[in-house]
Design a protein around this motif. Structure first.
Motif, PDB file in Angstrom:
ATOM      1  N   SER A   1       0.848  -1.191   0.000  1.00 13.48           N
ATOM      2  CA  SER A   1       0.000   0.000   0.000  1.00 13.48           C
ATOM      3  C   SER A   1       0.894   1.256   0.000  1.00 13.48           C
ATOM      4  CB  SER A   1      -0.949  -0.027   1.195  1.00 13.48           C
ATOM      5  OG  SER A   1      -0.762   1.085   2.000  1.00 13.48           O
ATOM      6  N   PHE A   2       0.424   2.323  -0.631  1.00 16.58           N
ATOM      7  CA  PHE A   2       1.260   3.505  -0.889  1.00 16.58           C
ATOM      8  C   PHE A   2       1.861   4.086   0.382  1.00 16.58           C
ATOM      9  CE2 PHE A   2       1.794   8.066  -1.888  1.00 16.58           C
ATOM     10  CZ  PHE A   2       2.702   7.939  -2.927  1.00 16.58           C
ATOM     11  N   PHE A   3       1.062   4.144   1.461  1.00 19.19           N
ATOM     12  CA  PHE A   3       1.535   4.816   2.668  1.00 19.19           C
ATOM     13  C   PHE A   3       2.262   3.879   3.627  1.00 19.19           C
ATOM     14  CE2 PHE A   3      -1.821   7.616   1.077  1.00 19.19           C
ATOM     15  CZ  PHE A   3      -1.067   8.780   0.953  1.00 19.19           C
ATOM     16  N   ASP A   4       2.169   2.546   3.397  1.00 18.34           N
ATOM     17  CA  ASP A   4       2.865   1.576   4.260  1.00 18.34           C
ATOM     18  C   ASP A   4       4.344   1.868   4.377  1.00 18.34           C
ATOM     19  OD1 ASP A   4       0.767   0.125   4.957  1.00 18.34           O
ATOM     20  OD2 ASP A   4       1.333  -1.732   3.937  1.00 18.34           O
ATOM     21  N   THR A   5       4.920   2.338   3.274  1.00 22.80           N
ATOM     22  CA  THR A   5       6.367   2.472   3.229  1.00 22.80           C
ATOM     23  C   THR A   5       6.894   3.722   3.948  1.00 22.80           C
ATOM     24  OG1 THR A   5       5.985   3.292   1.016  1.00 22.80           O
ATOM     25  CG2 THR A   5       6.852   1.076   1.193  1.00 22.80           C
ATOM     26  N   PHE A   6       5.991   4.498   4.565  1.00 28.52           N
ATOM     27  CA  PHE A   6       6.468   5.622   5.389  1.00 28.52           C
ATOM     28  C   PHE A   6       6.928   5.139   6.765  1.00 28.52           C
ATOM     29  CE2 PHE A   6       3.874   8.083   2.387  1.00 28.52           C
ATOM     30  CZ  PHE A   6       4.819   9.009   2.004  1.00 28.52           C
ATOM     31  N   ILE A   7       6.440   3.962   7.142  1.00 24.53           N
ATOM     32  CA  ILE A   7       6.807   3.386   8.441  1.00 24.53           C
ATOM     33  C   ILE A   7       7.532   2.076   8.160  1.00 24.53           C
ATOM     34  CG2 ILE A   7       5.918   2.475  10.639  1.00 24.53           C
ATOM     35  CD1 ILE A   7       5.009   5.265  10.431  1.00 24.53           C
ATOM     36  N   SER A   8       8.642   1.820   8.831  1.00 24.75           N
ATOM     37  CA  SER A   8       9.286   0.516   8.658  1.00 24.75           C
ATOM     38  C   SER A   8       9.425  -0.152  10.025  1.00 24.75           C
ATOM     39  CB  SER A   8      10.635   0.675   7.964  1.00 24.75           C
ATOM     40  OG  SER A   8      11.462   1.502   8.715  1.00 24.75           O
TER      41      SER A   8
ATOM     42  N   LYS B   1       2.886   4.364  -8.583  1.00 25.74           N
ATOM     43  CA  LYS B   1       1.925   3.481  -7.913  1.00 25.74           C
ATOM     44  C   LYS B   1       0.716   3.260  -8.821  1.00 25.74           C
ATOM     45  CE  LYS B   1      -0.011   1.167  -4.589  1.00 25.74           C
ATOM     46  NZ  LYS B   1       0.391  -0.214  -4.361  1.00 25.74           N
ATOM     47  N   TRP B   2       0.199   4.365  -9.404  1.00 27.02           N
ATOM     48  CA  TRP B   2      -0.955   4.237 -10.303  1.00 27.02           C
ATOM     49  C   TRP B   2      -0.570   3.453 -11.557  1.00 27.02           C
ATOM     50  CZ3 TRP B   2      -3.266   9.904  -9.950  1.00 27.02           C
ATOM     51  CH2 TRP B   2      -3.827  10.069  -8.695  1.00 27.02           C
ATOM     52  N   HIS B   3       0.637   3.710 -12.063  1.00 25.94           N
ATOM     53  CA  HIS B   3       1.101   3.000 -13.257  1.00 25.94           C
ATOM     54  C   HIS B   3       1.127   1.487 -12.994  1.00 25.94           C
ATOM     55  CE1 HIS B   3       3.505   2.311 -16.913  1.00 25.94           C
ATOM     56  NE2 HIS B   3       4.144   1.412 -16.169  1.00 25.94           N
ATOM     57  N   GLN B   4       1.718   1.109 -11.862  1.00 24.78           N
ATOM     58  CA  GLN B   4       1.830  -0.328 -11.545  1.00 24.78           C
ATOM     59  C   GLN B   4       0.452  -0.964 -11.342  1.00 24.78           C
ATOM     60  OE1 GLN B   4       4.663  -2.467 -10.294  1.00 24.78           O
ATOM     61  NE2 GLN B   4       6.001  -1.201 -11.510  1.00 24.78           N
ATOM     62  N   THR B   5      -0.480  -0.210 -10.751  1.00 23.83           N
ATOM     63  CA  THR B   5      -1.840  -0.736 -10.551  1.00 23.83           C
ATOM     64  C   THR B   5      -2.505  -0.987 -11.902  1.00 23.83           C
ATOM     65  OG1 THR B   5      -1.973   0.530  -8.519  1.00 23.83           O
ATOM     66  CG2 THR B   5      -4.056  -0.286  -9.390  1.00 23.83           C
ATOM     67  N   LEU B   6      -2.342  -0.034 -12.835  1.00 22.03           N
ATOM     68  CA  LEU B   6      -2.953  -0.183 -14.162  1.00 22.03           C
ATOM     69  C   LEU B   6      -2.306  -1.335 -14.932  1.00 22.03           C
ATOM     70  CD1 LEU B   6      -3.300   3.581 -15.178  1.00 22.03           C
ATOM     71  CD2 LEU B   6      -5.130   2.021 -14.503  1.00 22.03           C
ATOM     72  N   VAL B   7      -0.989  -1.502 -14.759  1.00 25.60           N
ATOM     73  CA  VAL B   7      -0.300  -2.613 -15.428  1.00 25.60           C
ATOM     74  C   VAL B   7      -0.818  -3.938 -14.867  1.00 25.60           C
ATOM     75  CG1 VAL B   7       1.938  -3.794 -15.648  1.00 25.60           C
ATOM     76  CG2 VAL B   7       1.791  -1.330 -16.025  1.00 25.60           C
TER      77      VAL B   7
END
Ligand code: SF4
Ligand code: SF4
Length: 297
Positions: free
Chosen positions: A14-21, A127-133
């Motif tokens: 998910s797009f915002f997951d990667t703000f926290i590790s 992120k949008w590009h990968q979702t569309l792919v």
């Protein structure tokens, strides 16, 4: 995001997951990506405050500014001025030398991921590009990254023959920077066009294949004191390449890469933007920052 339990591809996270590790002990902390976004936002907040409330800390735009009175000039801007007018004014020379020294220390294309405002739009677009792919609505398109050297040369040749800084009309860094600091302009439509190209045509196409600003910083990045370093804990899962803006710099992570039995290898390509995304997804901790700055100090 816990990189030890997740294969954190762009499409699968998910797009915002990667703000926290999450570290090995299971403790949550703010991720490198959070600090990168914070860096981009803070730089522009200081620009805006310097203009609107006369803070006088960072004045101008990313193309040319003054930090506490010191000139800072985008090196590609200076190259264009030289191509167009066959001379470099002293303030431009001082500002460019300052910038070159700074990025020789912290990593040339660190500018692209820690300073450039388009990096935030670029990450949304990918992120949008990968979702569309993934939904098979559009196709993946990759090109040879060396195309960027052709664009770099074309814009300098155009400056030479026209006497104008032609690229500045298309420079999305300058357009965005000016819009954020001084307000909306119609030039923003070009940024929208680039954003749509990145979503629907080819992932991060502008940053990967076109932007001569990034290309110029990559020349500084090659000899810089700060690098990402790989070690042989790598199990060649290649998740790092999935998240990397410039995956060719991570060829070292391929199973058949010729590493001559080395335990560690620095990523020497100046194309690495030191974004740290590969570090944040590597489940074996085989990638890390390395800097010679401590030795220099
Ligand atoms: S460095 Fe190796 S283990 Fe780590 S993400 Fe890349 S390929 Fe996977
Ligand atoms: S190699 Fe790592 S730090 Fe460098 S651009 Fe790719 S993801 Fe970012």
């Amino acid at each position: 995001m816990n990189k030890y339990t997740t294969r954190a591809t762009i499409e699968g996270t998910s797009f915002f997951d990667t703000f926290i590790s999450v570290n090995k002990e299971g403790k949550k902390r703010l991720g490198i990506r959070f600090y990168r976004w914070l860096s981009v936002i803070l730089i522009h907040v200081v620009f805006i405050l310097s203009y609107w409330v006369d803070l006088q800390v960072l004045e101008g735009t990313l193309s040319g500014s003054r930090f506490l009175g010191f000139h800072l000039i985008d090196p590609f801007m200076t190259l264009q001025v030289f191509a167009a007018h066959h001379q470099i004014p002293i303030n431009l020379a001082i500002g460019t030398i300052t910038i070159v020294i700074v990025y020789l220390l912290i990593g040339g294309r660190a500018y692209c991921s820690w300073v450039c405002p388009y990096t935030i739009l670029g990450e949304i677009s990918e992120k949008w590009h990968q979702t569309l792919v993934h939904k098979k609505i559009i196709k993946e398109r990759f090109f040879d990254y060396k195309i960027k050297y052709i664009f770099w040369s074309i814009f300098l040749v155009l400056a030479f023959f026209t006497g104008f800084l032609v690229f500045e009309t298309f420079n999305i860094v300058g357009i965005l920077s000016r819009a954020l600091i001084y307000g909306y302009s119609l030039a923003l439509l070009f940024v929208v066009a680039v954003f749509l190209m990145d979503i629907f045509f080819s992932q991060r196409a502008w940053c990967r294949y076109v932007c001569p600003v990034g290309t110029t910083y990559s020349f500084i990045g090659w000899p810089s004191a700060t690098k990402v370093v790989w070690d042989d804990r790598c199990d060649h899962c290649r998740v790092c390449s999935d998240v990397c803006l410039v995956p060719h710099v991570l060829e070292i992570t391929k199973k058949n890469a010729n590493v001559e039995n080395k335990k560690t290898v620095s990523i020497i390509s100046g194309d690495c933007t030191l974004c740290g995304r590969c570090i944040e997804v590597c489940h074996t901790d085989a990638l890390n920052y390395e800097t010679k700055l401590k030795k220099l100090i």
